[in-house]
Scaffold this motif. Structure first.
Motif, PDB file in Angstrom:
ATOM      1  N   ILE A 128      -6.813   2.898 -11.260  1.00 41.35           N
ATOM      2  CA  ILE A 128      -7.253   1.525 -10.972  1.00 41.35           C
ATOM      3  C   ILE A 128      -6.536   0.620 -11.973  1.00 41.35           C
ATOM      4  N   VAL A 129      -5.851  -0.398 -11.492  1.00 43.50           N
ATOM      5  CA  VAL A 129      -4.973  -1.157 -12.387  1.00 43.50           C
ATOM      6  C   VAL A 129      -4.953  -2.647 -12.063  1.00 43.50           C
ATOM      7  N   SER A 130      -4.897  -3.459 -13.126  1.00 44.14           N
ATOM      8  CA  SER A 130      -4.585  -4.883 -13.013  1.00 44.14           C
ATOM      9  C   SER A 130      -3.259  -5.035 -13.735  1.00 44.14           C
ATOM     10  N   GLN A 131      -2.239  -5.533 -13.031  1.00 47.24           N
ATOM     11  CA  GLN A 131      -0.902  -5.408 -13.626  1.00 47.24           C
ATOM     12  C   GLN A 131      -0.642  -6.404 -14.750  1.00 47.24           C
ATOM     13  N   ALA A 132       0.302  -6.028 -15.612  1.00 49.42           N
ATOM     14  CA  ALA A 132       0.673  -6.868 -16.750  1.00 49.42           C
ATOM     15  C   ALA A 132       1.321  -8.150 -16.250  1.00 49.42           C
ATOM     16  N   LYS A 133       1.232  -9.212 -17.080  1.00 45.70           N
ATOM     17  CA  LYS A 133       1.784 -10.506 -16.669  1.00 45.70           C
ATOM     18  C   LYS A 133       3.281 -10.419 -16.431  1.00 45.70           C
ATOM     19  N   ASP A 134       3.983  -9.575 -17.187  1.00 47.12           N
ATOM     20  CA  ASP A 134       5.447  -9.563 -17.041  1.00 47.12           C
ATOM     21  C   ASP A 134       5.965  -8.426 -16.150  1.00 47.12           C
ATOM     22  N   THR A 135       5.089  -7.820 -15.371  1.00 49.76           N
ATOM     23  CA  THR A 135       5.545  -6.772 -14.448  1.00 49.76           C
ATOM     24  C   THR A 135       6.182  -7.403 -13.207  1.00 49.76           C
ATOM     25  N   LYS A 136       7.481  -7.110 -13.020  1.00 50.30           N
ATOM     26  CA  LYS A 136       8.195  -7.663 -11.858  1.00 50.30           C
ATOM     27  C   LYS A 136       8.737  -6.530 -10.975  1.00 50.30           C
ATOM     28  N   GLN A 137       8.776  -5.298 -11.531  1.00 45.69           N
ATOM     29  CA  GLN A 137       9.256  -4.152 -10.765  1.00 45.69           C
ATOM     30  C   GLN A 137       8.086  -3.220 -10.485  1.00 45.69           C
ATOM     31  N   PRO A 150      -3.622   8.059  -5.458  1.00 47.39           N
ATOM     32  CA  PRO A 150      -4.014   6.760  -4.909  1.00 47.39           C
ATOM     33  C   PRO A 150      -4.159   5.694  -6.001  1.00 47.39           C
ATOM     34  N   LEU A 151      -3.782   4.473  -5.669  1.00 47.39           N
ATOM     35  CA  LEU A 151      -3.906   3.331  -6.581  1.00 47.39           C
ATOM     36  C   LEU A 151      -4.829   2.291  -5.963  1.00 47.39           C
ATOM     37  N   VAL A 152      -5.628   1.658  -6.809  1.00 54.16           N
ATOM     38  CA  VAL A 152      -6.382   0.479  -6.378  1.00 54.16           C
ATOM     39  C   VAL A 152      -6.137  -0.610  -7.412  1.00 54.16           C
ATOM     40  N   PHE A 153      -5.664  -1.768  -6.953  1.00 56.38           N
ATOM     41  CA  PHE A 153      -5.464  -2.899  -7.861  1.00 56.38           C
ATOM     42  C   PHE A 153      -6.712  -3.762  -7.905  1.00 56.38           C
ATOM     43  N   TYR A 154      -6.926  -4.415  -9.058  1.00 55.08           N
ATOM     44  CA  TYR A 154      -8.005  -5.392  -9.140  1.00 55.08           C
ATOM     45  C   TYR A 154      -7.475  -6.634  -9.852  1.00 55.08           C
ATOM     46  N   ASP A 155      -8.050  -7.762  -9.536  1.00 54.52           N
ATOM     47  CA  ASP A 155      -7.715  -9.047 -10.146  1.00 54.52           C
ATOM     48  C   ASP A 155      -6.240  -9.404  -9.953  1.00 54.52           C
ATOM     49  N   SER A 164      -4.162  -0.738  -1.792  1.00 55.02           N
ATOM     50  CA  SER A 164      -5.571  -1.123  -1.805  1.00 55.02           C
ATOM     51  C   SER A 164      -5.865  -2.020  -3.001  1.00 55.02           C
ATOM     52  N   ARG A 165      -6.851  -2.875  -2.846  1.00 52.54           N
ATOM     53  CA  ARG A 165      -7.117  -3.861  -3.890  1.00 52.54           C
ATOM     54  C   ARG A 165      -8.545  -4.386  -3.822  1.00 52.54           C
ATOM     55  N   VAL A 166      -9.014  -4.866  -4.971  1.00 52.87           N
ATOM     56  CA  VAL A 166     -10.282  -5.594  -5.004  1.00 52.87           C
ATOM     57  C   VAL A 166     -10.030  -6.898  -5.737  1.00 52.87           C
ATOM     58  N   VAL A 167     -10.331  -7.996  -5.109  1.00 51.66           N
ATOM     59  CA  VAL A 167     -10.160  -9.294  -5.760  1.00 51.66           C
ATOM     60  C   VAL A 167     -11.472 -10.060  -5.678  1.00 51.66           C
ATOM     61  N   VAL A 168     -11.598 -11.056  -6.543  1.00 53.77           N
ATOM     62  CA  VAL A 168     -12.741 -11.945  -6.369  1.00 53.77           C
ATOM     63  C   VAL A 168     -12.289 -13.084  -5.468  1.00 53.77           C
ATOM     64  N   ASP A 323      -3.624   6.389   4.455  1.00 54.30           N
ATOM     65  CA  ASP A 323      -2.496   5.705   5.090  1.00 54.30           C
ATOM     66  C   ASP A 323      -2.813   4.268   5.471  1.00 54.30           C
ATOM     67  N   LYS A 324      -3.996   3.755   5.093  1.00 50.54           N
ATOM     68  CA  LYS A 324      -4.169   2.314   5.270  1.00 50.54           C
ATOM     69  C   LYS A 324      -4.701   1.714   3.978  1.00 50.54           C
ATOM     70  N   THR A 325      -4.413   0.448   3.777  1.00 52.97           N
ATOM     71  CA  THR A 325      -4.836  -0.182   2.534  1.00 52.97           C
ATOM     72  C   THR A 325      -6.215  -0.795   2.744  1.00 52.97           C
ATOM     73  N   VAL A 326      -7.047  -0.628   1.740  1.00 58.78           N
ATOM     74  CA  VAL A 326      -8.403  -1.159   1.796  1.00 58.78           C
ATOM     75  C   VAL A 326      -8.439  -2.425   0.940  1.00 58.78           C
ATOM     76  N   ARG A 327      -8.995  -3.492   1.481  1.00 55.90           N
ATOM     77  CA  ARG A 327      -9.076  -4.730   0.719  1.00 55.90           C
ATOM     78  C   ARG A 327     -10.533  -5.072   0.455  1.00 55.90           C
ATOM     79  N   GLY A 328     -10.917  -5.025  -0.805  1.00 53.41           N
ATOM     80  CA  GLY A 328     -12.292  -5.369  -1.166  1.00 53.41           C
ATOM     81  C   GLY A 328     -12.324  -6.783  -1.709  1.00 53.41           C
TER      82      GLY A 328
END
Lengths: 341, 341
Positions: A128-137, A150-155, A164-168, A323-328
Motif C-alpha cells: 500500500i503506497v502513497s507516492q513520493a512528490k518527486d516520483t515521475k517514473q 498487488p499494489l493499492v495507492f492511497y492519497d 487500485s487506489r483509495v482517495v478521499v 485483473d481489474k482496478t478497484v477504486r475506493g
C-alpha cells in the motif's frame, strides 16, 4: 484497451512447456530454479501482462509461500494524515491475520525504489503506497505488479499506471467547505493550494471553483495562490489583506497553511471569524490547538487506511480479481469550529 | 544479584547431553525437533536465564535464520512522540539493512501479548517496545528474551524485568523548564502530571520539585495535580486561578495539558505570559499551532528511536553483549516560545 484475457500461470506453463510450479517459482523469485529459466518466464509474464490472483495460485501450486505481511510506504512518518492511514491499515490488517511492514520514502524517488525492492525481498504479499512528490517514473511499481505483488495507492495515486487506489473525496470536501463559507455570508474567497500537477490540489481547486460558480460568485485569479505551508501563508497574506476590496474568507489546502493565514490576520488586527473566515483541510492535531479552533475538512485517514488494507487483502486472497482496478473513495466531512461564522 | 555467569548454548548442550544445533533449534522454536525435547531445553534455558548473543549463535549453528526485521510496538500510532520514535527507528534500521514491522497495542495488555506472539512467529530479530498503560505482567516479554529475542524498551520502560532501554532525561527536562520559569520571575508554580507509578511522571515531578528547592521555593501540595490531558486541565484550572494567591506559572507533563491551561487562563482574562507562564513537554505539532506558541521541553523522539534501533542492532549482531542491559539516555532540550517570559 485490449480485450485479450490476461494469461494464467497454467497458460504460461503450457506456452513455455514447463510445469505450473516452475512458473510459480519463477514469479516468486525462488532460488530453486535457474536464473535463465526464471528470467525467461518472468519476461513472458511481463509481456502478457500476467495479473490474475498470483498469490492465491502461488499458495496452491508452490511451497514458496509469501508471508502474511503487508508492506506500507509513507512519504513521511511524522505527519498526522499519513500516520492516521497507517493506523487504519494496521487495525484492518491485524484483525484479518496480517502483519504490517512500514517504511518512509522521505518524498524521494530513489528511496521509494529501494523500499519496493526490500519489500519484494522480504516477501510481502502486497503493498500500500502513497507516492513520493518527486516520483515521475513508475518502473518500480510496474515490476512489482508484473511479479504478482498487488499494489493499492492511497492519497497520492500514481496516474502513470492503471492500479487500485483509495482517495478521499477532495472535490466534494472542497465544494462543501467553500459552500459553507458562502452560506455563512462570505463572498470574496481566496484559495491557497499546491501545484496543480498533484491530483489532490487540482480536485480541491475544482471543488472551490465550482462552489463559487454554483453560488453565482466569480473567482478572482489574483487570490488563487500557490501556497501550501505556514511560512508561505505568513508571507503571502499581508499584501492580499491590504487590498481593497480584500478577501473575506480563505480556503487552504491544509491546516498548516490555514493556521498561517489565521495568525497573520489576527496580528494585522482582523477578527476571526467576524472579519475573516478561514477553513483548512486535514483535521489534524494543529486544528485543535489553534485559537480559535480551526474549521476544517476531516480527511479521515484511518478510514482511508482500513479501506486500502481491505482492498489489498481482497486482491491477495482472490476475493477481488487482480485483473481489474478497484477504486475506493472515502467521504470527507466538514468540521465546523471557531474560524468560520 | 546472582554472580553466576549465564549459560551459553554450548553449556546447555553439554549439561543436557545434546548437540549445540539441537539447543539452537529448540530456542528458535524450530519444527525440526520433538516438542518434548524442545520444551526440556527451553525450560532449562529459562531456569538458567540464558541470554548470550542468541541470534549470532543461531546464525552460526542453525539454518533457521531470523529475518533482518525489527518489530516495533507503539502504544498508539496517531501520537506525535510515538511516530517520531518510529521515524527514528526506521531511519536507523534502513541505513543498516534492516526492515521494520510495526503494530500498536492501543494501550491494551492483551493486544501487546498478541503482537509479541505475532512478531515471534514472523521471526523478527528483535523488538523495540513502549509498554501499554495497563500492562502489569511481563511474561510475554520474558518469554521473548528467554527465546533469544533481544528487547529494547523506550519511553515507558518495563520496570519488572532487567532489560535494555532508551529514555529521555525527564528529570533534567523538568528541572531545566522549572528553573527557566523561576529565573524569568515566577515563584508560585503548579505541576500537572500523570499517575506517579509511571516512571516518566515520577521523574518529571522530581525535576519540578528539586528545581523549586534549589531556588529556595516551597511546593504547594494543592497545586500538584493528577491531570494529563486538555479536558481535565480545562476543568481543574479555573478554581486554582481563582485562589488568592494563585499560581503565576504552570508546568504540565505534556503539550495537550499545557494548551488546556493556556486557553482556560486566556478565557478567564489572564494574559499569557504577562500574568501567567506555561510550559509543556513534548514539542509536538500542537505546540507550534497554539497562540501564543508554547514553551515546551523537546522530547526528541527521532533521536530516541535512532538510539533504540542502534542498541537493538548491536545486541542482534553481537557487538553488544546480550548478558548486560544497555541504558540509553537522550537529553531533552527546552524550547522557549511565547508562553513564558
Amino acid at each position: 484497451m485490449s480485450k485479450i484475457m490476461p494469461k494464467t500461470m497454467k497458460d504460461i506453463a503450457r506456452d513455455l512447456g514447463v510445469s505450473v510450479s516452475t512458473v510459480s517459482r519463477a514469479l516468486m523469485d525462488s532460488p530453486r530454479i535457474s536464473a535463465v529459466q526464471k528470467e525467461r518466464i518472468q519476461q513472458y509474464a511481463r509481456e502478457y501482462n500476467f495479473c490474475p490472483n498470483m498469490i492465491g495460485e502461488a499458495l496452491r501450486h508452490s511451497k514458496v509461500k509469501p508471508m502474511k505481511v503487508i508492506g506500507v510506504i509513507l512519504p513521511e512518518m511524522v505527519h498526522y494524515f499519513f500516520m492516521s492511514v497507517l493506523s487504519g491499515i494496521e487495525e484492518e490488517a491485524r484483525s484479518r491475520g496480517y502483519s504490517v511492514m512500514v517504511a518512509q520514502s522521505n518524498e524521494r524517488y530513489e528511496k521509494e525504489v529501494a523500499i519496493c525492492n526490500d519489500f519484494y525481498k522480504n516477501k510481502v504479499c502486497g503493498i500500500i503506497v502513497s507516492q513520493a512528490k518527486d516520483t515521475k517514473q513508475y518502473g518500480h511499481f510496474q515490476k512489482l505488479m508484473s511479479n504478482g505483488i498487488p499494489l493499492v495507492f492511497y492519497d497520492r495515486i500514481c496516474t502513470g499506471i492503471n492500479c487500485s487506489r483509495v482517495v478521499v473525496d477532495d472535490y466534494m470536501g472542497a465544494y462543501t467547505a467553500v459552500s459553507h463559507l458562502i452560506e455563512s455570508g462570505c463572498s470574496r474567497i481566496a484559495f491557497y493550494g499546491s501545484p496543480m500537477n498533484m491530483e489532490i490540489s487540482k480536485n480541491r481547486y475544482n471543488g472551490y471553483h465550482d462552489a463559487l460558480v454554483k453560488h453565482g460568485l466569480r473567482e478572482n485569479p489574483d487570490w488563487v495562490k500557490l501556497c501550501d505551508n505556514r511560512a508561505e501563508a505568513e508571507a503571502f497574506t499581508p499584501p492580499i489583506l491590504r487590498e481593497n476590496p480584500r478577501p473575506d474568507a480563505f480556503f487552504a489546502i491544509n491546516d498548516d497553511t490555514a493556521i498561517g493565514i489565521l495568525y497573520t490576520a489576527k496580528h494585522m488586527g482582523f477578527k476571526v471569524p467576524d472579519d475573516i473566515s478561514i477553513c483548512g483541510f486535514t483535521n489534524g492535531d494543529r486544528s485543535k490547538a489553534c485559537d480559535p479552533l480551526l474549521t476544517t475538512v476531516d480527511q479521515r485517514g484511518t478510514l482511508v487506511g482500513k479501506k486500502a488494507a481491505d482492498i489489498l487483502i481482497g486482491l491477495v486472497e482472490g476475493s477481488l480479481p487482480m485483473d481489474k482496478t478497484v477504486r475506493g473513495m472515502v467521504r470527507t466531512s466538514l468540521v465546523i469550529r471557531g474560524t468560520t461564522r
